[in-house]
Design a protein around this motif. Structure first.
Motif, short mmCIF file in Angstrom:
data_model
loop_
_atom_site.label_atom_id
_atom_site.label_comp_id
_atom_site.label_asym_id
_atom_site.label_seq_id
_atom_site.Cartn_x
_atom_site.Cartn_y
_atom_site.Cartn_z
N VAL A 106 0.83 -1.21 0.00
CA VAL A 106 0.00 0.00 0.00
C VAL A 106 0.86 1.26 0.00
O VAL A 106 0.64 2.18 -0.80
CB VAL A 106 -0.95 0.01 1.21
CG1 VAL A 106 -1.75 1.31 1.25
CG2 VAL A 106 -1.90 -1.18 1.16
N VAL A 107 1.84 1.34 0.89
CA VAL A 107 2.58 2.60 1.08
C VAL A 107 4.05 2.51 0.70
O VAL A 107 4.75 3.53 0.72
CB VAL A 107 2.47 3.09 2.54
CG1 VAL A 107 1.05 3.46 2.87
CG2 VAL A 107 3.00 2.04 3.52
N GLY A 108 4.55 1.34 0.34
CA GLY A 108 5.94 1.21 -0.07
C GLY A 108 6.90 1.56 1.05
O GLY A 108 6.63 1.34 2.23
N GLY A 109 8.04 2.13 0.66
CA GLY A 109 9.08 2.45 1.63
C GLY A 109 9.28 3.93 1.85
O GLY A 109 10.38 4.36 2.20
N THR A 110 8.24 4.72 1.66
CA THR A 110 8.33 6.17 1.85
C THR A 110 8.16 6.52 3.32
O THR A 110 7.08 6.33 3.88
CB THR A 110 7.26 6.89 1.01
OG1 THR A 110 7.52 6.64 -0.38
CG2 THR A 110 7.29 8.39 1.25
N PRO A 111 9.21 7.04 3.97
CA PRO A 111 9.13 7.26 5.43
C PRO A 111 8.04 8.24 5.86
O PRO A 111 7.41 8.04 6.91
CB PRO A 111 10.53 7.80 5.77
CG PRO A 111 11.42 7.33 4.68
CD PRO A 111 10.57 7.33 3.45
N ALA A 112 7.82 9.29 5.09
CA ALA A 112 6.87 10.31 5.52
C ALA A 112 5.45 9.79 5.67
O ALA A 112 4.65 10.37 6.41
CB ALA A 112 6.88 11.49 4.54
N TYR A 113 5.14 8.68 5.00
CA TYR A 113 3.76 8.21 5.04
C TYR A 113 3.36 7.71 6.42
O TYR A 113 2.18 7.72 6.76
CB TYR A 113 3.53 7.12 3.99
CG TYR A 113 3.58 7.65 2.58
CD1 TYR A 113 3.49 9.01 2.32
CD2 TYR A 113 3.75 6.80 1.50
CE1 TYR A 113 3.55 9.51 1.03
CE2 TYR A 113 3.81 7.28 0.20
CZ TYR A 113 3.71 8.63 -0.02
OH TYR A 113 3.78 9.12 -1.30
N ARG A 114 4.31 7.29 7.21
CA ARG A 114 3.93 6.88 8.58
C ARG A 114 3.83 8.09 9.51
O ARG A 114 2.87 8.23 10.25
CB ARG A 114 4.94 5.88 9.15
CG ARG A 114 4.60 5.54 10.59
CD ARG A 114 5.40 4.43 11.20
NE ARG A 114 4.90 4.15 12.54
CZ ARG A 114 5.35 3.21 13.34
NH1 ARG A 114 6.33 2.42 12.93
NH2 ARG A 114 4.85 3.05 14.55
N ARG A 115 4.83 8.94 9.48
CA ARG A 115 4.88 10.04 10.45
C ARG A 115 3.87 11.14 10.15
O ARG A 115 3.15 11.60 11.02
CB ARG A 115 6.29 10.64 10.46
CG ARG A 115 7.38 9.65 10.82
CD ARG A 115 7.21 9.11 12.23
NE ARG A 115 8.35 8.27 12.61
CZ ARG A 115 8.25 7.17 13.30
NH1 ARG A 115 7.08 6.74 13.71
NH2 ARG A 115 9.32 6.46 13.62
N ASP A 116 3.80 11.56 8.90
CA ASP A 116 3.03 12.76 8.56
C ASP A 116 1.66 12.48 7.96
O ASP A 116 0.80 13.35 7.98
CB ASP A 116 3.83 13.62 7.56
CG ASP A 116 5.19 14.00 8.09
OD1 ASP A 116 5.33 14.11 9.32
OD2 ASP A 116 6.11 14.19 7.27
#
Length: 494
Positions: A209-219
């Motif tokens: 769903v969200v891949g490995g993009t860090p910002a998708y968890r935090r922001d």
């Protein structure tokens, strides 16, 4: 210069992973050689470049300036104010031009190596196309003059096509950079740790769903991670399908920001076609009933922006296969967009129940095949395939009349410009328990390849499954007849 001559700043605990990137940045930032240094840091939006660079300047006492979307005069004023604030001198108004501004940047440092970061540099170049020439001239002049200042200028940006042009070809900056660093999404194993997903199946589904993009968890989901495998469906409903969450709107914003110079209508339709199975330029043009030249231009730019992956076919190198490189976009175009008119209302859980089969077939299955290819190159032990893998690609049937299936994971060894040794041919099935019939298909494919001139003497059949393997296939593995790779091995084994 030896590694011991370089000061390595301690990476803050708040920076997850990125050990290789941090080592490269700190080695560049603390390089003791006299004169200025120039580095380039690039990467798609949301990958944590700014977070990493701010951490570097804070650790090293360096200078950071984030460019805005602004006209030339405002950018000069903002940069002048930031330099004065950093140097502790009274602001004297904006620099008269970029020559003065760049000179001021390269004068920072008080005789010690100092990271000087200009983030989102392409925004400044769009306002002032001569800026790369100004930097080149100032860099060469400072290098020739010597002197005490040793600035380590880092030019950073998320506009990948512009960053590529700035440091290649006829650009004045070509050949000047001591460091060219790409900050990429976290690979599937690091992403699992980042999301705290210990269960391999859950880790894969989240990555799909969200891949490995860090910002998708935090922001983008307010730090909301699935509580376990049984929470995945609810997590999808309360994050990517919830209009109140930023992640719900991210796919549209991503295309708007990454591809602001493209025909967006054609981009939307092209990505939808790829998400639904079209994998070649000609196939997409036919699907959209759009001239091939227009589709080719659109796809090339999407690839340059990092939104599309493009790899040669393992068996037909003249055929380029396309895939959506950002999982969230694949999810959007395969699962959300078809129901977008009603997505803002109604019961998210009911919508997800209807969409879940499309997710499994159009998102999870091809994403599983890609993760398997990544595993083969990045994590598999050389002994697994009897050699060091150089590439792992999709292999199409050699002829439309062939009775054997496509091979999702074709592993080859290194061989320069020529196709490498065929180490392995594999099938990937996300939701199918694999048995000896899959092994027999692979054997037929290997025999067909041998008939057509491929050296298959060392080729190992491989089965990749997210659902498991029958006892008979496990017995074949024990006899050395097949390589089996399940979710546990993908996430924990070699």
């Amino acid at each position: 210069m030896s590694r011991t001559d370089v000061l390595q700043y301690a990476k803050p605990d708040t920076v997850f992973d990125r050990d290789a990137e941090w080592e490269a940045l700190t080695a560049f930032a603390s390089d003791p050689r006299p004169g200025p240094g120039l580095g380039a840091v690039s990467g798609r939006l949301r990958q944590g470049k700014t977070y990493l660079l701010r951490a570097l300047t804070e650790a090293a006492g360096g200078f950071y300036f984030g460019a805005r979307e602004a006209v030339r005069s405002e950018s000069l004023r903002l940069l002048g104010e930031r330099i004065a604030e950093y140097a502790g001198t009274p602001p004297e108004g904006r620099p008269r031009g970029w020559e003065a501004a760049v000179d001021a940047l390269l004068a920072l440092g008080d005789g010690r190596p100092l990271p000087v970061v200009v983030d989102e540099f392409p925004r400044l170049v769009r306002q002032s196309p001569s800026l790369p020439s100004v930097i080149c001239a100032a860099h060469r002049r400072r290098a020739a003059e010597g002197g005490g200042a040793r600035p380590r200028l880092l030019l950073c940006g998320s506009d990948l096509p512009v960053m590529h042009r700035l440091f290649s070809g006829p650009s004045p900056l070509h050949g000047l950079a001591d460091l060219e660093l790409a900050v990429r999404p976290l690979d599937f194993r690091r992403a699992a740790r980042f999301w705290g997903a210990d269960d391999p199946r859950l880790a894969f589904l989240v990555h799909a769903v969200v891949g490995g993009t860090p910002a998708y968890r935090r922001d983008h989901v307010w730090d909301d991670a699935p509580g376990g495998p049984d929470d995945f469906d609810d997590w999808v409903c309360r994050t990517v399908l919830d209009p109140r969450r930023p992640l719900h709107h991210e796919a549209g914003r991503l295309l708007l920001e990454e591809a602001d110079h493209l025909d967006r209508a054609l981009c939307h339709s092209a990505l939808a076609a790829v998400a639904l199975g079209c994998s070649t330029t000609g196939g997409i043009a036919e699907c959209l009933d759009t001239p091939l030249a227009d589709v080719s231009r659109c796809l090339e730019l999407l690839h340059a922006c990092g939104l599309l992956g493009a790899e040669p076919d393992a068996f037909r190198p003249n055929v380029t296969r396309l895939r959506i490189a950002e999982p969230l976009l694949a999810f959007e175009y395969a699962v959300v967009r078809p129901w977008r008119p009603s997505a803002e209302r109604g019961d998210a859980a009911a919508r997800w129940r209807r969409a879940r089969p499309f997710f499994e077939a159009a998102v999870a299955a091809p994403h599983f095949a890609q993760v398997c290819r990544d595993w083969a190159v990045e994590f598999a032990d050389p002994a697994t395939f009897g050699g060091t893998p150089a590439t792992a690609l999709h292999g199409s049937p050699l002829h439309p009349a062939d009775s054997v299936p496509a091979a999702e994971v074709v592993v080859r060894g290194p061989a320069g410009e020529r196709p490498g040794a065929l180490l392995s041919v594999g099938l990937a099935r996300w939701d199918e328990v694999m048995d000896v019939s899959h092994l027999e298909r692979l054997r037929r494919l290997v025999a067909l390849l041998a008939e057509r001139g491929e050296d298959t003497a060392r080729t190992r059949p491989a089965c990749y499954s997210g659902a498991g393997f029958t006892p008979a296939l496990r017995a074949a593995e024990a006899d050395g007849d097949v390589v089996l790779v399940g979710l546990d091995r993908l996430y924990r084994g070699r």
